[in-house]
Design an enzyme around this catalytic site. Sequence first.
Site, PDB file in Angstrom:
ATOM      1  N   ASP A   1      -0.570  -0.090   6.400  1.00 28.00           N
ATOM      2  CA  ASP A   1      -0.445   0.399   7.670  1.00 28.00           C
ATOM      3  C   ASP A   1      -1.905   0.800   8.267  1.00 28.00           C
ATOM      4  OD1 ASP A   1      -0.799   2.739   6.103  1.00 28.00           O
ATOM      5  OD2 ASP A   1       0.269   3.827   7.688  1.00 28.00           O
TER       6      ASP A   1
ATOM      7  N   ASP B   1       0.753  -1.106  -0.057  1.00 30.47           N
ATOM      8  CA  ASP B   1      -0.080   0.129   0.123  1.00 30.47           C
ATOM      9  C   ASP B   1       1.157   1.069   0.117  1.00 30.47           C
ATOM     10  OD1 ASP B   1      -2.496   1.362   0.452  1.00 30.47           O
ATOM     11  OD2 ASP B   1      -1.836   1.962   2.347  1.00 30.47           O
TER      12      ASP B   1
END
Length: 322
Positions: A232, A38
């Site tokens: 995250d 990501d």
Amino acid sequence: DRPIAVLSAMRESSSHHISVKGGRFLEAVAQANTIVFDKTGTLTYATPKVARIVTFGGNEESEMLRLAACLEEHYPHSIANAVVAEARDRGLTHEEYHSQVQYVVAHGISSMVDEKTVLIGSAHFVFEDEGCRVPEGEEDKFESLPPEYSHLYLCIAGELAAVICIHDPLRKEAKAAVRALHELGIDKVVMMTGDSRKTAEAVAAEVGVDDVYAEVLPEDKAACRKVIMIGDGVNDSPALSEADAGIAISTGAAIAREIADITISSEDLFALVTLRSLSQELMARIHRNYRFIVSFNFSLIVLGVLGILPPTTSALLHNMST
């Protein structure tokens, strides 16, 4: 001897600030040939700042920032925090003059201000889902938005009012870490992000990833083939749970750390390179030990059958080899 080797690898991982919840995840990391990042908070520092505010429809910049901050202060995300911080730095105080705040995960925020619908979020949210439009005559201005920034779109009553350009600097080691992962047998490094394709491709070119998926939703991240997933945030949680090995950055959202199989405490992406190396060394040791123990024990059986070794000696040698 496999449990001992796995425990040893997990212990060594912890010395590098890597927390692993089980040996099978180390095996998954060793065997994976694709890794998915990501963007925000993983390839970047997750310390975004407002770089520019481009207004539309004759709106005033400070008022648009004030309104955006009023909405974004309800959402604990790094980009939302950047908007609130910019308003604070400019001395733009705001009162709660909106109502019916509704947050749509990975899309944006919807509210009512002066009986008008106010939206702030991604292009997919405001233009495709909510049908907002660019003010007439300002299409060229919209098309020339700088691609190196992430864009946050603010719409009032179905019309684009401002675009807040967010700069989130890349981690200084990101490009070198991606190259090192390639050298360790990862043949495909993928970046997924909710940003626009232009922004995503600009970041991807700088980092050196093999493929990029832009404007993806949380459920889209989870639909990729089973690989290592690194994220995250709250939006990454579905993908982290679906991957063979989900890896969370410790500075990210608590739910991401809870769901992930492995947590990296280090702020350096080279911890991933260390994890990959340790995992490969673990599997090599297990296979090496397995080959040795099978061949050694087979030799003991043969020597025992031939009467060369007595049973007590065979048993002693077997235990010693183990």
